[in-house]
Design a protein around this motif. Sequence first.
Motif, PDB file in Angstrom:
ATOM      1  N   ALA A   1      -2.807   5.086   5.169  1.00 36.43           N
ATOM      2  CA  ALA A   1      -1.448   5.053   4.629  1.00 36.43           C
ATOM      3  C   ALA A   1      -1.132   3.667   4.101  1.00 36.43           C
ATOM      4  O   ALA A   1      -1.485   2.664   4.719  1.00 36.43           O
ATOM      5  N   MET A   2      -0.464   3.615   2.950  1.00 34.81           N
ATOM      6  CA  MET A   2      -0.026   2.348   2.392  1.00 34.81           C
ATOM      7  C   MET A   2       1.246   1.895   3.106  1.00 34.81           C
ATOM      8  O   MET A   2       2.189   2.675   3.253  1.00 34.81           O
ATOM      9  N   HIS A   3       1.247   0.657   3.569  1.00 36.61           N
ATOM     10  CA  HIS A   3       2.447   0.098   4.198  1.00 36.61           C
ATOM     11  C   HIS A   3       2.409  -1.419   4.076  1.00 36.61           C
ATOM     12  O   HIS A   3       1.380  -2.011   3.741  1.00 36.61           O
ATOM     13  N   ASP A   4       3.518  -2.059   4.379  1.00 34.43           N
ATOM     14  CA  ASP A   4       3.663  -3.486   4.128  1.00 34.43           C
ATOM     15  C   ASP A   4       2.858  -4.372   5.066  1.00 34.43           C
ATOM     16  O   ASP A   4       2.756  -5.575   4.852  1.00 34.43           O
ATOM     17  N   GLU A   5       2.252  -3.786   6.113  1.00 34.02           N
ATOM     18  CA  GLU A   5       1.464  -4.598   7.032  1.00 34.02           C
ATOM     19  C   GLU A   5      -0.011  -4.666   6.628  1.00 34.02           C
ATOM     20  O   GLU A   5      -0.813  -5.306   7.300  1.00 34.02           O
ATOM     21  N   LEU A   6      -0.387  -3.974   5.582  1.00 38.21           N
ATOM     22  CA  LEU A   6      -1.785  -4.014   5.148  1.00 38.21           C
ATOM     23  C   LEU A   6      -2.182  -5.444   4.787  1.00 38.21           C
ATOM     24  O   LEU A   6      -1.442  -6.156   4.122  1.00 38.21           O
TER      25      LEU A   6
ATOM     26  N   VAL B   1      -5.776  -7.449   0.017  1.00 41.46           N
ATOM     27  CA  VAL B   1      -4.726  -8.356  -0.445  1.00 41.46           C
ATOM     28  C   VAL B   1      -3.478  -8.111   0.385  1.00 41.46           C
ATOM     29  O   VAL B   1      -3.397  -7.167   1.156  1.00 41.46           O
ATOM     30  N   LYS B   2      -2.488  -8.967   0.237  1.00 41.10           N
ATOM     31  CA  LYS B   2      -1.252  -8.804   1.000  1.00 41.10           C
ATOM     32  C   LYS B   2      -0.637  -7.427   0.752  1.00 41.10           C
ATOM     33  O   LYS B   2      -0.645  -6.912  -0.353  1.00 41.10           O
ATOM     34  N   GLY B   3      -0.075  -6.860   1.794  1.00 41.72           N
ATOM     35  CA  GLY B   3       0.406  -5.494   1.748  1.00 41.72           C
ATOM     36  C   GLY B   3       1.382  -5.191   0.639  1.00 41.72           C
ATOM     37  O   GLY B   3       1.371  -4.107   0.085  1.00 41.72           O
ATOM     38  N   ALA B   4       2.238  -6.151   0.306  1.00 44.08           N
ATOM     39  CA  ALA B   4       3.228  -5.905  -0.736  1.00 44.08           C
ATOM     40  C   ALA B   4       2.568  -5.576  -2.064  1.00 44.08           C
ATOM     41  O   ALA B   4       3.145  -4.919  -2.913  1.00 44.08           O
ATOM     42  N   MET B   5       1.317  -6.030  -2.240  1.00 47.77           N
ATOM     43  CA  MET B   5       0.615  -5.792  -3.483  1.00 47.77           C
ATOM     44  C   MET B   5      -0.068  -4.427  -3.511  1.00 47.77           C
ATOM     45  O   MET B   5      -0.694  -4.061  -4.469  1.00 47.77           O
ATOM     46  N   LEU B   6       0.029  -3.692  -2.391  1.00 50.02           N
ATOM     47  CA  LEU B   6      -0.595  -2.377  -2.324  1.00 50.02           C
ATOM     48  C   LEU B   6       0.434  -1.257  -2.331  1.00 50.02           C
ATOM     49  O   LEU B   6       0.119  -0.125  -2.030  1.00 50.02           O
ATOM     50  N   ARG B   7       1.673  -1.582  -2.644  1.00 54.59           N
ATOM     51  CA  ARG B   7       2.683  -0.539  -2.736  1.00 54.59           C
ATOM     52  C   ARG B   7       2.410   0.329  -3.961  1.00 54.59           C
ATOM     53  O   ARG B   7       2.044  -0.169  -5.025  1.00 54.59           O
ATOM     54  N   ALA B   8       2.620   1.623  -3.815  1.00 51.22           N
ATOM     55  CA  ALA B   8       2.345   2.543  -4.910  1.00 51.22           C
ATOM     56  C   ALA B   8       3.132   2.186  -6.169  1.00 51.22           C
ATOM     57  O   ALA B   8       2.612   2.248  -7.281  1.00 51.22           O
ATOM     58  N   VAL B   9       4.385   1.780  -5.990  1.00 48.45           N
ATOM     59  CA  VAL B   9       5.214   1.477  -7.155  1.00 48.45           C
ATOM     60  C   VAL B   9       4.644   0.297  -7.947  1.00 48.45           C
ATOM     61  O   VAL B   9       4.699   0.271  -9.185  1.00 48.45           O
TER      62      VAL B   9
ATOM     63  N   GLU C   1       7.014   7.763  -6.351  1.00 49.66           N
ATOM     64  CA  GLU C   1       7.683   8.397  -5.219  1.00 49.66           C
ATOM     65  C   GLU C   1       6.747   9.322  -4.444  1.00 49.66           C
ATOM     66  O   GLU C   1       6.806   9.407  -3.212  1.00 49.66           O
ATOM     67  N   ASP C   2       5.893  10.047  -5.150  1.00 52.97           N
ATOM     68  CA  ASP C   2       4.998  11.004  -4.502  1.00 52.97           C
ATOM     69  C   ASP C   2       3.943  10.340  -3.623  1.00 52.97           C
ATOM     70  O   ASP C   2       3.310  11.014  -2.802  1.00 52.97           O
ATOM     71  N   PHE C   3       3.731   9.035  -3.794  1.00 50.95           N
ATOM     72  CA  PHE C   3       2.609   8.378  -3.123  1.00 50.95           C
ATOM     73  C   PHE C   3       3.030   7.351  -2.070  1.00 50.95           C
ATOM     74  O   PHE C   3       2.180   6.704  -1.467  1.00 50.95           O
ATOM     75  N   ILE C   4       4.325   7.228  -1.828  1.00 49.32           N
ATOM     76  CA  ILE C   4       4.812   6.280  -0.822  1.00 49.32           C
ATOM     77  C   ILE C   4       4.308   6.691   0.562  1.00 49.32           C
ATOM     78  O   ILE C   4       4.480   7.838   0.980  1.00 49.32           O
ATOM     79  N   GLY C   5       3.665   5.768   1.260  1.00 47.39           N
ATOM     80  CA  GLY C   5       3.140   6.047   2.586  1.00 47.39           C
ATOM     81  C   GLY C   5       1.879   6.883   2.609  1.00 47.39           C
ATOM     82  O   GLY C   5       1.411   7.291   3.676  1.00 47.39           O
ATOM     83  N   GLY C   6       1.300   7.130   1.433  1.00 46.12           N
ATOM     84  CA  GLY C   6       0.100   7.957   1.341  1.00 46.12           C
ATOM     85  C   GLY C   6      -1.183   7.159   1.478  1.00 46.12           C
ATOM     86  O   GLY C   6      -1.167   5.936   1.564  1.00 46.12           O
ATOM     87  N   PRO C   7      -2.325   7.852   1.503  1.00 39.02           N
ATOM     88  CA  PRO C   7      -3.620   7.186   1.626  1.00 39.02           C
ATOM     89  C   PRO C   7      -3.996   6.420   0.363  1.00 39.02           C
ATOM     90  O   PRO C   7      -3.475   6.695  -0.724  1.00 39.02           O
ATOM     91  N   LEU C   8      -4.900   5.465   0.546  1.00 40.73           N
ATOM     92  CA  LEU C   8      -5.302   4.586  -0.551  1.00 40.73           C
ATOM     93  C   LEU C   8      -6.781   4.276  -0.438  1.00 40.73           C
ATOM     94  O   LEU C   8      -7.288   4.023   0.660  1.00 40.73           O
ATOM     95  N   MET C   9      -7.486   4.298  -1.566  1.00 42.30           N
ATOM     96  CA  MET C   9      -8.863   3.812  -1.613  1.00 42.30           C
ATOM     97  C   MET C   9      -9.035   2.891  -2.811  1.00 42.30           C
ATOM     98  O   MET C   9      -8.467   3.122  -3.876  1.00 42.30           O
TER      99      MET C   9
END
Length: 306
Positions: free
Chosen positions: A132-137, A141-149, A159-167
């Motif tokens: 899941a993408m979140h601000d603690e990643l 890179v720093k988590g803020a840079m991995l936000r879906a938006v 919106e559909d990808f907030i908190g979703g998985p990431l690769m």
Amino acid sequence: MSQGFEIQVFNRYRNAMEIEKVYGDGMVKFAYGNPIGRLLGPVIASKLLSQIYGKSQDSLSSAGKVAPFIKAFNIRIDQFEKGSFADKPIEASYRSFNEFFIRAFREGERAFTPNDHEMGAFAEARYFGHAAMHDELTVPVKGAMLRAVDLIGDHALAEDFIGGPLMIARLCPVDYHRYHYPDDGKTLKAFSVPGDLHSVNPLALRYRHDIFIKNERRVAILETEHFGKLAYIEVGATCVGKIVQSFDESKAFKKGDEKGYFLFGGSTVVLCGEKGRWVPSDDILTNTKAGVETYIQLGDVVAETY
């Protein structure tokens, strides 16, 4: 950053850690680890410089670099199709370095997992993955840079990808540079996001935490049969002459179909998913927590549905 910085990668097939041999390692260290190099950053990361360098890889004279490159990086060239000069030995069959760079696998060399609940690796690359993408990643890179938006560049679509998985699949210059669809489906929307062309090398990422949202990229929102909506993001990098879409996006695609390719340079594909639909493979998650990428071949399993 010390000059002794090494990139460690876990090889799934050898079940062992390896040290990556980096093409252009000296230039990356100069550009991102040297004060003078960092001053020249805007020039190094400019699209014009990458386009000029990329075009030079289309010249007939650039083909002279192919055989030494194959030898230096121990590339299993027997796994690939020949280039334009099919009557010549494979090392001499490519008309340019770019033709060699986008070489295709021979029929039967790679196969996508046939199981519907398993996602096939969309690139032959080094993978990071998060459930899941979140601000603690914190990786890579720093988590803020991995936000879906930030990755997608469109609030409504993200919106559909907030908190979703990431690769994140990082391709090196030595790799196969075509990328593929991980499942059956169709394209809902596709667009380009302008930006710079910084290196995506882990050394560069340590100095520049915003590369994935500052670099030029192309975004496709996919509706897949078994994994829901996916945001498929191709990220440009230093000396990537062009991101090419070889598939007709107005048509439905099948798992394993080629989507496109990168011309010369190291590149990255980022995949975002809907919350609760799928999760990256266990070894990817474990290695990511340790700050290590996992090397995975095209079509092998990279994620599963819940």
